[in-house]
Design a protein around this motif. Structure first.
Motif, PDB file in Angstrom:
ATOM      1  N   GLN A 177       1.637   1.197   0.182  1.00 54.99           N
ATOM      2  CA  GLN A 177       0.047  -0.189   0.600  1.00 54.99           C
ATOM      3  C   GLN A 177      -0.368   0.057   2.075  1.00 54.99           C
ATOM      4  O   GLN A 177       0.587  -0.642   2.580  1.00 54.99           O
ATOM      5  N   ASN A 196      -2.031   4.349  -0.650  1.00 51.45           N
ATOM      6  CA  ASN A 196      -3.120   4.093  -0.346  1.00 51.45           C
ATOM      7  C   ASN A 196      -3.422   4.710  -1.781  1.00 51.45           C
ATOM      8  O   ASN A 196      -5.013   5.090  -1.902  1.00 51.45           O
ATOM      9  N   GLU A 252       4.672  -0.691  -4.496  1.00 54.08           N
ATOM     10  CA  GLU A 252       4.861  -1.420  -5.373  1.00 54.08           C
ATOM     11  C   GLU A 252       5.384  -0.752  -6.336  1.00 54.08           C
ATOM     12  O   GLU A 252       5.716   0.738  -7.259  1.00 54.08           O
ATOM     13  N   THR A 300      -4.299  -2.552   2.013  1.00 56.42           N
ATOM     14  CA  THR A 300      -5.000  -3.755   0.882  1.00 56.42           C
ATOM     15  C   THR A 300      -4.981  -5.008   2.298  1.00 56.42           C
ATOM     16  O   THR A 300      -5.091  -5.054   3.016  1.00 56.42           O
ATOM     17  N   LYS A 310       4.676   3.978  -4.151  1.00 52.04           N
ATOM     18  CA  LYS A 310       3.537   3.559  -3.704  1.00 52.04           C
ATOM     19  C   LYS A 310       3.657   2.598  -2.904  1.00 52.04           C
ATOM     20  O   LYS A 310       3.533   1.680  -2.735  1.00 52.04           O
TER      21      LYS A 310
END
Lengths: 520, 423
Positions: free
Chosen positions: A77, A10, A56, A80, A75
Motif C-alpha cells: 500500500q 495499491n 497487508e 492510502t 499487497k
C-alpha cells in the motif's frame, strides 16, 4: 533473466523481479517509493523512514521498503491516507531544522528534499521555535564542501567511504539532533573517489568546491559521454551550458550508471578532465607559432606531405577508432609509416583495483584491433631519416624528453593536429585545430575490451572541424565517421558483424562469445 | 507484603563474597542443572512462567526456544545490565548485594541455550556495581564455577563484563549488541532478530539481570514454588523501585499482582502528610501515567497494566502528589529522551527536539493552544515510525500527560500556571 513475481501495488497487479527490495523492484516498473538513505550501490540502511509502506499480510503495519524484498502475492500500500500522512510527516520532520536556503544552494533543481516536498508534502511550516544551528561550508578535503545544516543524516557519504573506498574518513558524531556528519580532526577526505559523495548526497549538504556557485542545475544541458581520463572509459554526463552572448562551456562531469563499466561512480581525476575541454584550447591554425588561416595551414601541410621523402604519422591512444582508421588509410595513401608510440600516457602503478587504470588514454585497445605498433623501437625506426612527422592528437612531450623532442623537431618538420595547445603543438611548425572529444563522435574500446560510443555533446559558437574531416582535406580517402565505420566493419575481423551505428548504450563486450551476429 | 526470593541474601553481611554466598545456598542448583538436559531446563523455565524483567515482559523460556536448531555458529548470552530507564533501580542491588546469584543464573541460562560465552553489558555510570560484579566473577573463576570446566564438569563458560559509555539507547537489545561489537550504539533493523542473527552475526539471547537472577530460585524450588507467587499470567516476584513523593522510597521485593495503592501506602509509607495523590508512573518513566482514579483498580501485574492502557515496564514506580507540575515533568521527560535519541531515524532525531522546544515555549508562557495540539499530533507522527521504540517511550508517556493533565498545559497557555515544581 531473473525470476519474476506478481504482487499488488495499491491493488494493481504488477510483475517485478524477485529478490530485489521493494524500492528497486517496484521502481523498475515506474512506481516511485520516496527514499533518501537507500542507494543501490550502498544498500539499505533504513534511517530516513521515507520509504515506509504498508503491507497487508499480517506483518507489522509498517515496513521500510528498502529492507523488504518483493515476494509473490504481496499487497503493498502506497496511496492510502495513512502512508501519505507518514510521508508528509517525515518530510515535515526532515525540514524543520533545514535552512531552506534553496536560492543559494547548488543542489536546487536536483534536490530530493525539493522534489519530495512538492510531491509528498506541500504544507506550510509549523515550526515556531528556533531550529538547530550547525556548521556550514566545512572543508572536508578533496574539494568537498559540507553544510551540516542542509544534511539529512542519510549516511550515504559515510557508507560510501566505508563500503566503496574503504577509507572511512567520514562518520556521524553525536546523538539526537546534534548528530552531524564530520571528519576526524585533521583527517580530511583522502581518497581518489571523494567527489562521488557530492553526487550521492540527496540534498545540498555535500557540494563540490569546483562547481559551487558556477551554474544553476536547471540551465545545464546533460549530455551523455565517455570519460577520457584513463582506459576504463567511465560513462559520464557532460553538464554544459551556453550562457547568453557566451560560448558553450562545460561545467562538470558526473558519473553515469553503467553496470558493465563503472557502476555508479567515477574517479576525481577523471571528473576534472572537463577542464581541458574548456581551457588551453588550440582554436586557430598556427604556422611556425603564428596565427594563420585554416585553409592556408592545411595547404601548407598538403604541400609538406607531397614534398616529403619519408612521412611518419603518430596516432594517439586517445583517438577514436574511426579516427585511427581514417589516419591509417591516409598514411597508406601517402606511403607514411604509422606509430602509436605513447609510453608517456601510462603511469605504471597508478591504477587501483576499482576504476583507475595505469593507462591514462582511452582507446589503446583499438591499437591491437587495427594492428598499430606502439613500441619505442618501432617509433625510432620510423622517425629515423623521416623529414615529416605528423602527430594526430598525440602529445609526444609526454613520452619523450624535452631534448629528444627538440632534436626530433630539428631533424624533421613537425606537424600537429589536436584540440589543445599542448607542448607538442607549441613545437610544431604546422598546428591545425580539430574538435575535442566532447565536440566529436566516435567509438572507444576500453581496457576490458568493451566497445562504447559517444556522440557530439558540445557545439561551440565557432566549431572546429573534426579530425577525420581535416585528414580528408589533407588527402585522406575517408570523408567522415560513417565511412570510417563502414570501412572498419569490413576490414577488422573483431568487428565483423557488429553494426557500429547500433551499439547499445551500455557498450558491447568484444569477446568471442559477444560477437554473435556474424552472418553464417 | 514483602517477600525474599531474589533478595534473600541482600541483607546478609558480605553476601557478595563467594564463601558467604555459598554458605547461604549459592551455586547449590548446579548439580541439579547439570543432571538435566538443556531442553529440560528450557521447559522448566517455560513452566515457571517467568517473564522478562527488562520491561517488555516477554516469556523468558519462550525467548530461548526461538534459537534456531542445529546451528553451526556459537550462541551468545548477553545480559542486559544497562539499567538506565529513569526511576528504575533494581538490577544495581543484585549486582552489588548478590552478584553470585546472577552468575549462577548465567550458568543455568548458558547451559540451557548451549552457550559458552556470556557478556554482561553494564551501564557505564555503574562504577561501584561493575567493581563488585567483576570481583565476584574473578572469585567464581578462582572457585571453578566459570572457565574451562564448570564445577568439575565438561562444560566451558566465559563471562565478560562490557561497560557501556553512557547511552540509554544501549539498553535496546540490538544497540547493546552494536556497542559490545565496538560500534556506535544504534539499534538495528529487525528482522533479523538477535535469536537468529545477534552478536557478531551469531544467535544471541539477551536477558535482563533480574530475569537471569530469578533462575536459581526456579531451578532450586521448581516452577510451582515460583508460581505460588504472583498471578496466573504474571507469576513470581519482582524487585520494585518505589520513588517519588512517598515517605519510604526504596527497593522492595514483592509478589506480582498487589494493588498499587496498597503498596504505596503500606510498603512505601504513603504520601507525605497533608498531600494528595496526583498520579502514579507505574513502571519507569516511559510508561503512561495513571490518574488517582485509575490507580484505584490497578494491580502490579502485566495484565492489569495492559487493561489500564499502560505498561508494567521495569517496576520503577514513581508517586506524584499535588505539588508536582506535570508540564515541567513532561519537559524533564522529553529532555531525557531527546538527549538519549541515537539520532539514526528522522522522526526521533528531529521530532523529539521539536517537542522539547514546544514544551519549553509553553513553560515560558509563550505557547498557544495550537502548540498543545501540535505536541499531541507530533506524538502520533513520531511514534512507531522508527527502528526502535525509544521514540515511542517518549511519545506514549508524553501523550498520557497531555490527555490526562491537559488542563495544566492550558493553564500555562492562558497565563494562569501554578508555581509548582517539577519532579
Amino acid at each position: 533473466m531473473a525470476d519474476k513475481v506478481k504482487l499488488f501495488v495499491n491493488g494493481q497487479e504488477v510483475e517485478v523481479e524477485s529478490g530485489k527490495n521493494l524500492i528497486d523492484a517496484i521502481g523498475a516498473v515506474g512506481i516511485e517509493i520516496p527514499h533518501l538513505c537507500y542507494h543501490p550501490a550502498l544498500g539499505a540502511d533504513g534511517n530516513c523512514r521515507m520509504c515506509l509502506v504498508g503491507i497487508e499480510d499480517g506483518r507489522p503495519p509498517l515496513v521500510p521498503a528498502c529492507k523488504t524484498r518483493a515476494a509473490e502475492g504481496m499487497k503493498v500500500q502506497l496511496d492510502t491516507d495513512k502512508i501519505k500522512k507518514i510521508q508528509r510527516d517525515i518530510m515535515e520532520l526532515e525540514l524543520i531544522n533545514h535552512p531552506i536556503d534553496c536560492p543559494i544552494c547548488d543542489q536546487a533543481g536536483e534536490c530530493k528534499l525539493q522534489d519530495y516536498y512538492m510531491k509528498y508534502d506541500g504544507q506550510k511550516s509549523r515550526m515556531t521555535v528556533k531550529p538547530v544551528l550547525k556548521a556550514k561550508k566545512m572543508d572536508f578535503g578533496c574539494g568537498v564542501v559540507h553544510d551540516q545544516e542542509r544534511c539529512v543524516l542519510c549516511a550515504r557519504c559515510v557508507r560510501f567511504t566505508r563500503l566503496i573506498t574503504k577509507t572511512g574518513e567520514l562518520g556521524i558524531v553525536n546523538r539526537t539532533d546534534y548528530a552531524r556528519v564530520n571528519i576526524f580532526p585533521g583527517r580530511p577526505l583522502a581518497n581518489r573517489y571523494a567527489l562521488n559523495v557530492v553526487d550521492l548526497c540527496p540534498v545540498g549538504a555535500m557540494t563540490s568546491a569546483d562547481f559551487r556557485f558556477k551554474q544553476r542545475s536547471w540551465f545545464l544541458t546533460k549530455s551523455k559521454g565517455i570519460c577520457r581520463g584513463c582506459s576504463k572509459g567511465c560513462n559520464i554526463f557532460i553538464d554544459h551550458n551556453r550562457e547568453k552572448y557566451k560560448d558553450d562551456v562545460i561545467y562538470r562531469f558526473r558519473p553515469r550508471l553503467n553496470e558493465k563499466v563503472n557502476g555508479y561512480f567515477m574517479c576525481d581525476a577523471g571528473r576534472m578532465t572537463y577542464k581541458q575541454e574548456n581551457d588551453n584550447r588550440l582554436t586557430v591554425a598556427l604556422l611556425d607559432g603564428k596565427e594563420t588561416g585554416l585553409n592556408e595551414a592545411v595547404e601548407a601541410l598538403r604541400r609538406a606531405v607531397s614534398q616529403a621523402k619519408k612521412i611518419v604519422c603518430v596516432i594517439s591512444p586517445n583517438n577514436s577508432l574511426e579516427q585511427m582508421f581514417a589516419i591509417q588509410k591516409f598514411a597508406a595513401n601517402c606511403n607514411a609509416a604509422v606509430s602509436g608510440y605513447s609510453d608517456g600516457y601510462v603511469i605504471a602503478g597508478d591504477g587501483d583495483d576499482f576504476l583507475i587504470q595505469d593507462d591514462k588514454s582511452a582507446n589503446r585497445a583499438s591499437f591491437a584491433l587495427l594492428g598499430i605498433d606502439a613500441s619505442k623501437a618501432g617509433f625510432d625506426a620510423a622517425v629515423n631519416g623521416a623529414d615529416l612527422l605528423i602527430c594526430f592528437q598525440n602529445d609526444l612531450s609526454l613520452s619523450l624528453t624535452a631534448d629528444a623532442l627538440n632534436a626530433l623537431a630539428g631533424n624533421c618538420k613537425l606537424a600537429y593536429l589536436g584540440s589543445n595547445m599542448d607542448a607538442c603543438a607549441e613545437k610544431a611548425a604546422i598546428a591545425l585545430p580539430v574538435a575535442s572529444a566532447t565536440e566529436d563522435a566516435g567509438t572507444l574500446v576500453n581496457v576490458d575490451s568493451i566497445l562504447q560510443q559517444y556522440a557530439v555533446a558540445v557545439v561551440k559558437n565557432t566549431p572546429a572541424f573534426d579530425m577525420i574531416h581535416v585528414v580528408s582535406q589533407l588527402g585522406g580517402e575517408i570523408k567522415n565517421c560513417f565511412e570510417a565505420r563502414a570501412g572498419l566493419t569490413a576490414a577488422v575481423a573483431a568487428l565483423k558483424g557488429i553494426d557500429l551505428e547500433q551499439v547499445p548504450g551500455e557498450g558491447l563486450a568484444l569477446t568471442v562469445s559477444e560477437v554473435p551476429n556474424v552472418a553464417a | 507484603m514483602q517477600v525474599k526470593l531474589l533478595s534473600a541474601r541482600f541483607d546478609i553481611p558480605d553476601a557478595h563474597k563467594i564463601e558467604v554466598a555459598k554458605e547461604h545456598g549459592a551455586y547449590a542448583t548446579l548439580d541439579k542443572v547439570f543432571a538435566m538436559q538443556p531442553e529440560e531446563v528450557i521447559e522448566l523455565v517455560k513452566a515457571s512462567g517467568l517473564r522478562g524483567r527488562g520491561g517488555a515482559g516477554f516469556p523468558t523460556g519462550l525467548k530461548w526456544s526461538f534459537l534456531p536448531k542445529n546451528i553451526d555458529k556459537p550462541v551468545y548470552l548477553a545480559v542486559n545490565s544497562d539499567e538506565s530507564e529513569p526511576a528504575t533501580f533494581k538490577d544495581r542491588y543484585i549486582l552489588v548485594r548478590d552478584p553470585h546469584m546472577l552468575i549462577e543464573g548465567i550458568i543455568i541460562c548458558c547451559y540451557a541455550i548451549k552457550s559458552q560465552a556470556a557478556y554482561i553489558y553494564i551501564r557505564g555510570e555503574y562504577t561501584t556495581q561493575v567493581k563488585a560484579l567483576q570481583a565476584a566473577i574473578d572469585e567464581a573463576y578462582a572457585a571453578g564455577y566459570l572457565g574451562e570446566s564448570i564445577a568439575g564438569r565438561d562444560y566451558k563458560l566465559d563471562v565478560t563484563v562490557h561497560r557501556g559509555a553512557g547511552a540509554y539507547v544501549c539498553g535496546e537489545e540490538t544497540a547493546l549488541l552494536e556497542s559490545i561489537e565496538g560500534r556506535k550504539g544504534q539499534p538495528r533493523s529487525k528482522p533479523p532478530f538477535p535469536a537468529v542473527e545477534g552478536l557478531y552475526g551469531c544467535p544471541t539471547i539477551i536477558n535482563n539481570v533480574q530475569s537471569i537472577a530469578s533462575l536459581p530460585f526456579i531451578l532450586a524450588n521448581g516452577p510451582d514454588a515460583y508460581k505460588a507467587y504472583g498471578t496466573e499470567k504474571s507469576p513470581g516476584t519482582h524487585l520494585f523501585g518505589i520513588s517519588g513523593l512517598v515517605k519510604k522510597p526504596g527497593m522492595y521485593e514483592l509478589p506480582l499482582g498487589l494493588p498499587i495503592l496498597e503498596v504505596i501506602d503500606k510498603v512505601a509509607g504513603g504520601l507525605r502528610d497533608g498531600r494528595t495523590l496526583k498520579g502514579v508512573i507505574p513502571g519507569g518513566s516511559s510508561t503512561p501515567v495513571l490518574t488517582p482514579e485509575e490507580a484505584q483498580t490497578v494491580t502490579l501485574d502485566y495484565e492489569s497494566m495492559a487493561a489500564h492502557k499502560t505498561m508494567f515496564g521495569s517496576g520503577g514506580i514513581v508517586v506524584l502528589d499535588d505539588t508536582v507540575d506535570m508540564v515541567k515533568l513532561v519537559e524533564n521527560l522529553i529532555y531525557f529522551y531527546h538527549h538519549e535519541s541515537c539520532g539514526q531515524c528522522t522522526p526521533c532525531r528531529e521530532g523529539l527536539g521539536w517537542m522539547l522546544k514546544i514544551v519549553k515555549k509553553i513553560i515560558r508562557g509563550e505557547g498557544t493552544t495550537a502548540d498543545i495540539d501540535l505536541l499531541t499530533e507530533l506524538c502520533d507522527n513520531i511514534e512507531m515510525k522508527t527502528v526502535c521504540v525509544l521514540s515511542a517511550a517518549c511519545t506514549m508517556s508524553t501523550r498520557s500527560y497531555l490527555n490526562k493533565f491537559r488542563h495544566e498545559f492550558e493553564a500555562y497557555v492562558s497565563g494562569g500556571a501554578s508555581s509548582q515544581t517539577a519532579m
